[in-house]
Scaffold this motif. Structure first.
Motif, mmCIF file in Angstrom:
data_model
loop_
_atom_site.group_PDB
_atom_site.id
_atom_site.type_symbol
_atom_site.label_atom_id
_atom_site.label_comp_id
_atom_site.label_asym_id
_atom_site.label_seq_id
_atom_site.Cartn_x
_atom_site.Cartn_y
_atom_site.Cartn_z
ATOM 1 N N ARG A 194 1.053 -1.216 -0.232
ATOM 2 C CA ARG A 194 0.385 -0.097 0.024
ATOM 3 C C ARG A 194 0.978 1.329 0.192
ATOM 4 O O ARG A 194 1.908 1.127 0.724
ATOM 5 C CB ARG A 194 -1.094 0.199 1.520
ATOM 6 C CG ARG A 194 -1.461 1.082 1.507
ATOM 7 C CD ARG A 194 -2.429 1.160 -0.042
ATOM 8 N NE ARG A 194 -3.849 0.282 -0.249
ATOM 9 C CZ ARG A 194 -4.898 0.445 -0.722
ATOM 10 N NH1 ARG A 194 -4.770 1.311 -1.845
ATOM 11 N NH2 ARG A 194 -5.529 -1.335 -0.493
ATOM 12 N N ILE A 195 0.478 2.017 -1.098
ATOM 13 C CA ILE A 195 0.640 3.272 -0.751
ATOM 14 C C ILE A 195 0.709 4.404 -0.244
ATOM 15 O O ILE A 195 -0.751 5.036 -0.312
ATOM 16 C CB ILE A 195 1.675 4.021 -2.501
ATOM 17 C CG1 ILE A 195 1.567 2.880 -3.412
ATOM 18 C CG2 ILE A 195 2.361 5.581 -2.476
ATOM 19 C CD1 ILE A 195 1.752 2.516 -4.506
ATOM 20 N N GLU A 196 1.201 5.403 0.281
ATOM 21 C CA GLU A 196 0.671 6.803 1.429
ATOM 22 C C GLU A 196 -0.212 7.686 0.723
ATOM 23 O O GLU A 196 0.315 7.887 -0.563
ATOM 24 C CB GLU A 196 1.975 7.690 1.876
ATOM 25 C CG GLU A 196 1.021 8.283 2.843
ATOM 26 C CD GLU A 196 2.814 9.353 3.292
ATOM 27 O OE1 GLU A 196 2.065 10.475 3.819
ATOM 28 O OE2 GLU A 196 3.887 8.832 3.794
ATOM 29 N N ALA A 197 -1.144 7.772 1.183
ATOM 30 C CA ALA A 197 -2.202 9.214 0.378
ATOM 31 C C ALA A 197 -1.507 10.169 -0.009
ATOM 32 O O ALA A 197 -0.718 10.352 0.601
ATOM 33 C CB ALA A 197 -3.656 8.916 0.789
ATOM 34 N N ILE A 198 -1.949 10.947 -1.532
ATOM 35 C CA ILE A 198 -1.501 12.215 -1.372
ATOM 36 C C ILE A 198 -3.091 13.203 -0.794
ATOM 37 O O ILE A 198 -3.848 12.392 -1.413
ATOM 38 C CB ILE A 198 -1.578 12.673 -2.544
ATOM 39 C CG1 ILE A 198 -0.029 11.849 -3.425
ATOM 40 C CG2 ILE A 198 -1.280 14.215 -3.164
ATOM 41 C CD1 ILE A 198 0.421 12.555 -4.820
ATOM 42 N N ASP A 199 -3.219 13.927 -0.425
ATOM 43 C CA ASP A 199 -3.534 15.142 0.097
ATOM 44 C C ASP A 199 -4.559 14.811 -0.684
ATOM 45 O O ASP A 199 -4.479 15.983 -1.894
ATOM 46 C CB ASP A 199 -2.991 16.073 1.222
ATOM 47 C CG ASP A 199 -2.544 15.206 2.225
ATOM 48 O OD1 ASP A 199 -2.292 14.843 3.053
ATOM 49 O OD2 ASP A 199 -1.349 16.724 2.701
ATOM 50 N N ARG A 200 -5.634 15.621 -0.201
ATOM 51 C CA ARG A 200 -7.058 15.497 -1.102
ATOM 52 C C ARG A 200 -7.683 17.242 -0.298
ATOM 53 O O ARG A 200 -7.607 17.307 0.449
ATOM 54 C CB ARG A 200 -8.058 14.718 -0.915
ATOM 55 C CG ARG A 200 -7.455 13.603 -1.597
ATOM 56 C CD ARG A 200 -8.265 12.350 -2.113
ATOM 57 N NE ARG A 200 -7.834 11.416 -2.708
ATOM 58 C CZ ARG A 200 -8.706 10.848 -4.461
ATOM 59 N NH1 ARG A 200 -9.638 12.369 -4.260
ATOM 60 N NH2 ARG A 200 -8.562 9.185 -4.464
ATOM 61 N N ILE A 201 -8.572 18.398 -1.000
ATOM 62 C CA ILE A 201 -8.678 19.074 -0.843
ATOM 63 C C ILE A 201 -10.301 19.180 -0.757
ATOM 64 O O ILE A 201 -10.775 18.263 -2.289
ATOM 65 C CB ILE A 201 -8.465 20.272 -1.398
ATOM 66 C CG1 ILE A 201 -8.299 20.414 -2.932
ATOM 67 C CG2 ILE A 201 -6.794 20.314 -1.139
ATOM 68 C CD1 ILE A 201 -7.759 21.348 -3.756
ATOM 69 N N THR A 202 -10.872 19.935 -0.072
ATOM 70 C CA THR A 202 -12.564 20.020 -0.262
ATOM 71 C C THR A 202 -12.412 21.692 0.357
ATOM 72 O O THR A 202 -12.498 22.029 0.942
ATOM 73 C CB THR A 202 -13.372 19.009 0.348
ATOM 74 O OG1 THR A 202 -13.310 18.016 0.013
ATOM 75 C CG2 THR A 202 -14.391 19.360 0.847
#
Length: 421
Positions: free
Chosen positions: A171-179
């Motif tokens: 599993r790869i660490e996720a890139i931040d998401r914005i809302t």
């Protein structure tokens, strides 16, 4: 050498040739008309999820790797090199992106994904530009090579590692998401009211400002960035001249080999970024056969867009939207699209009659009647058709848009240094 000389000699179209370019207001009117038509179909069919925030957000995420691959194809073909190897370069991007991503973080994985695709582009440039091998043959060979190479490397890099195997990475660490807070909730509430057009616009805008990965933002910015670089700078003018008339460009002092190499390596880097997006953002893991033909669909999106960034982005959005239909509401959403296709074909019938192409009009009318009948007599479509909807859309779009296409004049033509002397 002046940029204006290259423009006059090798890029500017002849008087009386070609079609008038669509202006921004006309494009916006077409998009608005298309959205109104989709809204009408939504009201008739009751498939309210077709333009929901979740649907649009999912469609955008599915469209990004297709769009990046298409953008890569545009770079190469504007310089006169056909890049069928986009699929293989995407595969390299998925593997290298995942390999670096699970060890050093997602953004390092993105950089390695770009590097992996760029290496594929460099190989394609050496084979086609330097050695003059047929571009299609080289691209197919790279696709085959990428599959075998990543399968071989996975045995050493992922097999035996916790969470990994010979067919997938850890599993790869996720890139931040914005809302955007407040705006996203308000648009989602407005979309759920299911009003004509207003709710559809809210769903589209809401999908763009909800749960958006930072890498998606980067990918979107690459579209206007590519347009500005290739159509508003001297560098872009020289690069495009290599795809229109490399001999004329050479006589004016352009190093054709250099620009072709830059274009094809950039093309591979874009495809590698698309692959890294699939592995890091879309799934968070590398899996064998992960690209699923998206490199080829990206090439189709580029052709649909007439080798222009804006048109390519619209094509990628269309294919991404079609692909997302099967993930949310599946059979119901695709069933509603039968009605949309039938109505669109009625519009095509009137257009063909206006142009006095009666045979094409009759064929379009017959297909439209079949779609109307299919929609009226069924409540949903078979699951197999749902799965093949993106590929059927690819074929339909290319067949309907084929008559207005204009590829670079020297696209795919083998060039040898010194031919202009």
């Amino acid at each position: 050498m002046s940029a204006s000389k290259v423009s006059a000699a090798s890029v500017a179209p002849k008087k009386g040739g070609g079609r008038r370019k669509l202006t921004l207001p006309v494009v916006l009117l077409i998009v608005a008309g298309g959205l109104a038509l989709v809204s009408l179909v939504r009201l008739i069919s009751g498939a309210n999820d077709v333009t929901s925030v979740g649907q649009v957000s999912g469609a955008l995420e599915l469209a990004v790797p297709i769009g990046l691959a298409g953008l890569g194809g545009l770079w190469a073909e504007r310089a006169g090199v056909v890049n069928i190897g986009l699929e293989g370069m995407m595969i390299l991007g998925t593997w290298f992106g995942a390999w670096a991503g699970f060890q050093w973080g997602p953004w390092v994985g993105v950089l390695f994904g770009i590097l992996g695709g760029a290496l594929g582009g460099l190989l394609h440039a050496v084979i086609t530009v330097t050695f003059g091998v047929n571009h299609i043959v080289s691209g197919v060979a790279i696709n085959i090579l990428a599959v075998g190479l990543t399968r071989y490397l996975s045995n050493f890099a992922f097999d035996g590692v916790e969470g990994g195997s010979s067919k997938q990475s850890p599993r790869i660490e996720a890139i931040d998401r914005i809302t955007i807070p407040g705006l996203s909730d308000w648009l989602q509430d407005l979309q759920q009211k299911h009003w004509f057009l207003v709710s559809d616009i809210a769903g589209v805008v809401g999908g763009v400002v909800t749960n958006l990965s930072w890498l998606t933002v980067v990918a979107i910015l690459l579209v206007p960035g590519t347009w500005w670089l290739l159509w508003r700078t001297a560098f872009g003018l020289r690069l495009r001249s290599c795809g229109e008339s490399p001999i004329a460009a050479e006589t004016l002092g352009v190093n054709v080999y250099k620009y072709k190499y830059i274009a094809v390596i950039t093309s591979g880097g874009m495809a590698g970024l698309a692959g890294a997006f699939l592995a890091i953002v879309s799934t968070g893991i590398y899996q064998e056969n992960q690209t699923g033909g998206r490199g080829y669909i990206g090439l189709a999106a580029m052709i649909f867009g007439n080798w222009m960034p804006g048109g390519m982005a619209l094509g990628a959005g269309l294919f991404g939207f079609t692909d997302s239909l099967k993930l949310r509401g599946g059979a119901e959403n695709v069933h509603a699209m039968l009605l949309l296709l039938a109505i669109l074909l009625v519009i095509v019938v009137f257009w063909q009659l206006y142009r006095k192409k009666y045979v094409a009009a009759v064929i379009s009318a017959a297909i439209s009647a079949l779609l109307f009948t299919w929609y009226a007599l069924t409540d949903q479509v078979p699951s197999q058709f749902v799965d093949m909807a993106p590929y059927v859309t690819t074929l339909l779009v290319l067949s309907l848009s084929a008559q207005r296409l204009r590829m670079p004049k020297a696209d795919g033509v083998i060039y040898r240094r010194g031919e202009g002397k």
